[in-house]
Design a protein around this motif. Sequence first.
Motif, PDB file in Angstrom:
ATOM      1  N   HIS A 209       0.804  -1.215   0.000  1.00 13.51           N
ATOM      2  CA  HIS A 209       0.000   0.000   0.000  1.00 13.51           C
ATOM      3  C   HIS A 209       0.846   1.278   0.000  1.00 13.51           C
ATOM      4  N   GLY A 210       2.156   1.157  -0.113  1.00 18.76           N
ATOM      5  CA  GLY A 210       3.013   2.338  -0.030  1.00 18.76           C
ATOM      6  C   GLY A 210       2.695   3.380  -1.079  1.00 18.76           C
ATOM      7  N   LEU A 211       2.533   2.962  -2.347  1.00 19.27           N
ATOM      8  CA  LEU A 211       2.242   3.916  -3.409  1.00 19.27           C
ATOM      9  C   LEU A 211       0.840   4.489  -3.271  1.00 19.27           C
ATOM     10  N   MET A 212      -0.088   3.706  -2.745  1.00 17.47           N
ATOM     11  CA  MET A 212      -1.428   4.225  -2.496  1.00 17.47           C
ATOM     12  C   MET A 212      -1.381   5.343  -1.469  1.00 17.47           C
ATOM     13  N   VAL A 213      -0.563   5.179  -0.444  1.00 11.76           N
ATOM     14  CA  VAL A 213      -0.417   6.217   0.583  1.00 11.76           C
ATOM     15  C   VAL A 213       0.193   7.471  -0.018  1.00 11.76           C
ATOM     16  N   LEU A 214       1.209   7.309  -0.865  1.00 11.05           N
ATOM     17  CA  LEU A 214       1.826   8.464  -1.514  1.00 11.05           C
ATOM     18  C   LEU A 214       0.809   9.206  -2.382  1.00 11.05           C
ATOM     19  N   ASP A 215       0.037   8.467  -3.159  1.00  4.34           N
ATOM     20  CA  ASP A 215      -0.963   9.095  -4.016  1.00  4.34           C
ATOM     21  C   ASP A 215      -1.995   9.870  -3.207  1.00  4.34           C
ATOM     22  N   ARG A 216      -2.340   9.351  -2.049  1.00  4.82           N
ATOM     23  CA  ARG A 216      -3.427   9.952  -1.268  1.00  4.82           C
ATOM     24  C   ARG A 216      -2.969  11.121  -0.408  1.00  4.82           C
ATOM     25  N   LEU A 217      -1.752  11.061   0.155  1.00  6.22           N
ATOM     26  CA  LEU A 217      -1.341  12.041   1.155  1.00  6.22           C
ATOM     27  C   LEU A 217      -0.328  13.071   0.661  1.00  6.22           C
ATOM     28  N   ALA A 218       0.492  12.709  -0.307  1.00 10.83           N
ATOM     29  CA  ALA A 218       1.521  13.645  -0.769  1.00 10.83           C
ATOM     30  C   ALA A 218       0.951  14.610  -1.802  1.00 10.83           C
ATOM     31  N   GLY A 219       1.408  15.871  -1.748  1.00  2.00           N
ATOM     32  CA  GLY A 219       0.996  16.817  -2.765  1.00  2.00           C
ATOM     33  C   GLY A 219       1.550  16.441  -4.122  1.00  2.00           C
ATOM     34  N   ALA A 220       2.752  15.881  -4.132  1.00  5.84           N
ATOM     35  CA  ALA A 220       3.402  15.389  -5.354  1.00  5.84           C
ATOM     36  C   ALA A 220       4.474  14.403  -4.929  1.00  5.84           C
ATOM     37  N   TRP A 221       4.793  13.463  -5.808  1.00  2.96           N
ATOM     38  CA  TRP A 221       5.876  12.525  -5.519  1.00  2.96           C
ATOM     39  C   TRP A 221       6.371  11.934  -6.825  1.00  2.96           C
ATOM     40  N   GLY A 222       7.584  11.364  -6.760  1.00  2.00           N
ATOM     41  CA  GLY A 222       8.162  10.743  -7.937  1.00  2.00           C
ATOM     42  C   GLY A 222       9.512  10.137  -7.582  1.00  2.00           C
ATOM     43  N   SER A 223      10.256   9.742  -8.598  1.00  2.80           N
ATOM     44  CA  SER A 223      11.586   9.176  -8.389  1.00  2.80           C
ATOM     45  C   SER A 223      12.473   9.589  -9.541  1.00  2.80           C
ATOM     46  N   ALA A 224      13.771   9.561  -9.310  1.00  3.48           N
ATOM     47  CA  ALA A 224      14.741   9.960 -10.330  1.00  3.48           C
ATOM     48  C   ALA A 224      16.055   9.253 -10.059  1.00  3.48           C
ATOM     49  N   ALA A 225      16.860   9.130 -11.103  1.00  3.08           N
ATOM     50  CA  ALA A 225      18.194   8.566 -10.935  1.00  3.08           C
ATOM     51  C   ALA A 225      19.067   9.542 -10.153  1.00  3.08           C
ATOM     52  N   LYS A 226      20.057   9.034  -9.468  1.00  2.00           N
ATOM     53  CA  LYS A 226      20.975   9.897  -8.737  1.00  2.00           C
ATOM     54  C   LYS A 226      21.713  10.810  -9.712  1.00  2.00           C
ATOM     55  N   GLN A 227      21.874  12.059  -9.338  1.00  2.00           N
ATOM     56  CA  GLN A 227      22.483  13.029 -10.233  1.00  2.00           C
ATOM     57  C   GLN A 227      23.980  12.804 -10.423  1.00  2.00           C
ATOM     58  N   ASP A 228      24.640  12.179  -9.459  1.00  3.15           N
ATOM     59  CA  ASP A 228      26.094  12.001  -9.563  1.00  3.15           C
ATOM     60  C   ASP A 228      26.485  10.799 -10.412  1.00  3.15           C
ATOM     61  N   GLY A 229      25.500  10.138 -11.005  1.00 10.66           N
ATOM     62  CA  GLY A 229      25.791   8.978 -11.845  1.00 10.66           C
ATOM     63  C   GLY A 229      25.992   7.696 -11.085  1.00 10.66           C
ATOM     64  N   ALA A 230      25.917   7.732  -9.769  1.00 13.30           N
ATOM     65  CA  ALA A 230      26.065   6.523  -8.960  1.00 13.30           C
ATOM     66  C   ALA A 230      24.840   5.638  -9.151  1.00 13.30           C
ATOM     67  N   PRO A 231      25.001   4.333  -8.981  1.00 14.17           N
ATOM     68  CA  PRO A 231      23.843   3.446  -9.120  1.00 14.17           C
ATOM     69  C   PRO A 231      22.806   3.726  -8.038  1.00 14.17           C
ATOM     70  N   GLY A 232      21.573   3.629  -8.436  1.00 15.71           N
ATOM     71  CA  GLY A 232      20.515   3.857  -7.456  1.00 15.71           C
ATOM     72  C   GLY A 232      19.608   4.999  -7.871  1.00 15.71           C
ATOM     73  N   LYS A 233      18.753   5.392  -6.957  1.00 14.38           N
ATOM     74  CA  LYS A 233      17.741   6.406  -7.243  1.00 14.38           C
ATOM     75  C   LYS A 233      17.405   7.189  -5.985  1.00 14.38           C
ATOM     76  N   VAL A 234      16.567   8.214  -6.183  1.00 12.27           N
ATOM     77  CA  VAL A 234      15.986   8.958  -5.074  1.00 12.27           C
ATOM     78  C   VAL A 234      14.473   8.974  -5.279  1.00 12.27           C
ATOM     79  N   VAL A 235      13.750   8.634  -4.237  1.00  7.41           N
ATOM     80  CA  VAL A 235      12.289   8.751  -4.232  1.00  7.41           C
ATOM     81  C   VAL A 235      11.960   9.992  -3.413  1.00  7.41           C
ATOM     82  N   TRP A 236      11.197  10.894  -4.005  1.00  2.82           N
ATOM     83  CA  TRP A 236      10.905  12.166  -3.341  1.00  2.82           C
ATOM     84  C   TRP A 236       9.399  12.378  -3.221  1.00  2.82           C
ATOM     85  N   LEU A 237       9.038  13.225  -2.272  1.00  2.00           N
ATOM     86  CA  LEU A 237       7.643  13.618  -2.105  1.00  2.00           C
ATOM     87  C   LEU A 237       7.613  15.022  -1.518  1.00  2.00           C
TER      88      LEU A 237
END
Length: 209
Positions: free
Chosen positions: A165-193
Amino acid sequence: MTSGGTRSGGDEGPAGAGSAGAPADGRQQDGQPRGHDGQRDSRQGGRPRGQQDEEREGQRDRQQQVRRLLLSGAAGAVTRCRDFTAEALADWGWLPAVAPEDRERAEDVLLLVSEVVTNACLHAGGPEELVLRHSGGRLRVEVYDGNPAHPRAHGPRSPALPGGHGLMVLDRLAGAWGSAAKQDGAPGKVVWLEVHRPSPPPWLRGRHD
């Protein structure tokens, strides 16, 4: 790095001007005389002390403040991130909340942090860093991990079913949210809200322009 995480020492941002370089003759660097209490004399064209205080408090809320918590592994990460966020919310005027809507929004933030961090623990080997960015009543939460796979919904899911239910909670409570690759080129991502505070902080309530 210990499993307990490493936290920043305080809000990041522009350093405030100190008094070490103030002239010794009681004048500001602009040449305006000061009153007996150290504030500019309003009779000389300056602003009254109360107005100066209000302007400083408004600048304090608008200026971006950043806090970081470095993490290692999934063990205890959710609790550490919730406690870290709750302390930041208290410092930024979200807690303790007086109005019911303010209290609910602060609780929403803590729930959102728990959900995003839990997702990183379950699917990405644990979060690497939690970053909180606060400015003008807007809070941006960023959770970094080492898995490049972005979160995505797996179709409609009944709220009665356990988990997922994590994404359902984000959709319902966050004003906005998303994810992106790390800017420094390192493996992985950032999930933001992002979440906005319903009312002004305590130091600006009851003030009028």
